[in-house]
Motif scaffolding. Structure first.
Motif, short mmCIF file in Angstrom:
data_model
loop_
_atom_site.label_atom_id
_atom_site.label_comp_id
_atom_site.label_asym_id
_atom_site.label_seq_id
_atom_site.Cartn_x
_atom_site.Cartn_y
_atom_site.Cartn_z
N ASP A 32 -26.38 -27.19 -46.07
CA ASP A 32 -26.19 -26.73 -44.70
C ASP A 32 -24.69 -26.68 -44.40
OD1 ASP A 32 -28.92 -26.93 -44.69
OD2 ASP A 32 -29.02 -28.53 -43.19
N HIS A 33 -24.30 -25.73 -43.56
CA HIS A 33 -22.89 -25.58 -43.20
C HIS A 33 -22.74 -25.39 -41.70
CE1 HIS A 33 -22.25 -24.75 -47.47
NE2 HIS A 33 -20.95 -24.82 -47.25
N ALA A 34 -21.71 -26.01 -41.15
CA ALA A 34 -21.30 -25.74 -39.77
C ALA A 34 -20.55 -24.41 -39.77
CB ALA A 34 -20.39 -26.85 -39.26
N VAL A 35 -20.49 -23.78 -38.63
CA VAL A 35 -19.85 -22.47 -38.52
C VAL A 35 -18.41 -22.54 -39.01
CG1 VAL A 35 -19.07 -20.69 -36.91
CG2 VAL A 35 -21.36 -21.66 -36.67
N HIS A 36 -17.67 -23.57 -38.63
CA HIS A 36 -16.26 -23.66 -39.05
C HIS A 36 -16.14 -23.77 -40.57
CE1 HIS A 36 -15.77 -27.95 -40.14
NE2 HIS A 36 -16.73 -28.14 -39.27
N GLU A 37 -17.12 -24.38 -41.23
CA GLU A 37 -17.11 -24.46 -42.70
C GLU A 37 -17.33 -23.08 -43.32
OE1 GLU A 37 -18.81 -28.88 -43.65
OE2 GLU A 37 -20.26 -27.36 -42.99
N LEU A 38 -18.23 -22.31 -42.73
CA LEU A 38 -18.46 -20.95 -43.23
C LEU A 38 -17.20 -20.12 -43.07
CD1 LEU A 38 -22.05 -20.34 -41.81
CD2 LEU A 38 -21.43 -20.71 -44.21
N VAL A 63 -31.74 -20.71 -39.93
CA VAL A 63 -31.98 -21.36 -38.64
C VAL A 63 -30.72 -22.14 -38.29
CG1 VAL A 63 -34.48 -21.51 -38.85
CG2 VAL A 63 -33.07 -23.34 -39.77
N SER A 64 -30.54 -22.37 -37.00
CA SER A 64 -29.38 -23.12 -36.55
C SER A 64 -29.84 -24.31 -35.72
CB SER A 64 -28.45 -22.23 -35.72
OG SER A 64 -29.10 -21.80 -34.55
N SER A 74 -28.76 -23.50 -41.73
CA SER A 74 -29.46 -23.80 -42.98
C SER A 74 -30.44 -22.68 -43.29
CB SER A 74 -30.20 -25.14 -42.88
OG SER A 74 -31.13 -25.11 -41.83
N LEU A 75 -30.85 -22.63 -44.54
CA LEU A 75 -31.86 -21.66 -44.94
C LEU A 75 -33.20 -22.07 -44.34
CD1 LEU A 75 -31.11 -21.18 -48.76
CD2 LEU A 75 -30.46 -19.68 -46.87
N SER A 76 -33.95 -21.10 -43.88
CA SER A 76 -35.28 -21.42 -43.36
C SER A 76 -36.33 -21.34 -44.45
CB SER A 76 -35.65 -20.46 -42.23
OG SER A 76 -35.71 -19.15 -42.73
N VAL A 77 -36.01 -20.61 -45.52
CA VAL A 77 -36.94 -20.41 -46.62
C VAL A 77 -36.22 -20.77 -47.92
CG1 VAL A 77 -38.42 -18.71 -47.77
CG2 VAL A 77 -37.96 -18.49 -45.34
N PRO A 78 -36.60 -21.86 -48.56
CA PRO A 78 -35.88 -22.31 -49.76
C PRO A 78 -35.94 -21.30 -50.91
CG PRO A 78 -37.82 -23.68 -49.39
CD PRO A 78 -37.69 -22.76 -48.21
N GLU A 79 -36.91 -20.42 -50.92
CA GLU A 79 -37.03 -19.43 -52.00
C GLU A 79 -35.86 -18.45 -52.03
OE1 GLU A 79 -40.97 -21.16 -51.24
OE2 GLU A 79 -39.50 -20.26 -49.91
N VAL A 80 -35.07 -18.41 -50.96
CA VAL A 80 -33.88 -17.55 -50.96
C VAL A 80 -32.95 -17.96 -52.10
CG1 VAL A 80 -31.79 -16.94 -49.67
CG2 VAL A 80 -34.01 -16.96 -48.52
N ARG A 81 -32.87 -19.26 -52.38
CA ARG A 81 -32.05 -19.73 -53.52
C ARG A 81 -32.52 -19.08 -54.82
NH1 ARG A 81 -33.23 -24.37 -50.71
NH2 ARG A 81 -31.44 -25.41 -49.77
N ASP A 82 -33.81 -19.12 -55.04
CA ASP A 82 -34.39 -18.52 -56.25
C ASP A 82 -34.10 -17.02 -56.31
OD1 ASP A 82 -35.45 -21.04 -56.82
OD2 ASP A 82 -37.37 -20.56 -55.87
N PHE A 83 -34.21 -16.36 -55.18
CA PHE A 83 -33.96 -14.93 -55.12
C PHE A 83 -32.51 -14.62 -55.52
CE2 PHE A 83 -32.58 -11.06 -53.04
CZ PHE A 83 -33.57 -10.17 -53.40
N LEU A 84 -31.56 -15.40 -55.03
CA LEU A 84 -30.16 -15.17 -55.35
C LEU A 84 -29.87 -15.43 -56.83
CD1 LEU A 84 -28.53 -16.76 -52.18
CD2 LEU A 84 -28.71 -14.31 -52.73
#
Length: 112
Positions: A32-38, A63-64, A74-84
């Motif tokens: 997860d990242h805060a906006v300033h980290e992004l 989601v925020s 943070s990602l709402s769907v962990p499968e996004v990692r797999d997709f990337l």
């Protein structure tokens, strides 16, 4: 009337069709990242980051939440990692088939 699966897939892929959104998802795949980290990790103006995060929120990929006065994503769907990861493998394989030099596959660590 339900949307056909192929149309839903096309819409999903259109959502990913911006380099900043891909980079945001890559970073959120790590943690997860805060906006300033992004902002520190992506060479993008704050207003553009806000627009890209809004697209990802609208499609429910991220989601925020508020934490200690900051907005954290943070990602709402962990499968996004797999997709990337799969997308990276496809790009590498296509580069090999085409005889191209291997593309730069290390995520950019750009500073603003």
């Amino acid at each position: 009337m339900p949307i056909p699966l192929y149309q839903a897939k096309a819409e999903f892929l259109r959502t990913l069709g911006h380099p900043a959104r891909i980079r945001i998802l890559e970073l959120l795949s790590e943690r997860d990242h805060a906006v300033h980290e992004l902002l520190d990790r992506i060479a993008i103006e704050p207003s553009n980051l806000s627009q890209q995060l809004a697209v990802l929120r609208r499609t429910a990929l991220v989601v925020s939440r508020r934490h200690d006065g900051e907005v954290v994503y943070s990602l709402s769907v962990p499968e996004v990692r797999d997709f990337l990861v799969t997308a990276r493998q496809i790009i590498t394989n296509l580069a090999a088939v085409q005889g191209d030099l291997e593309p730069e596959l290390t995520p950019a660590k750009s500073a603003r």
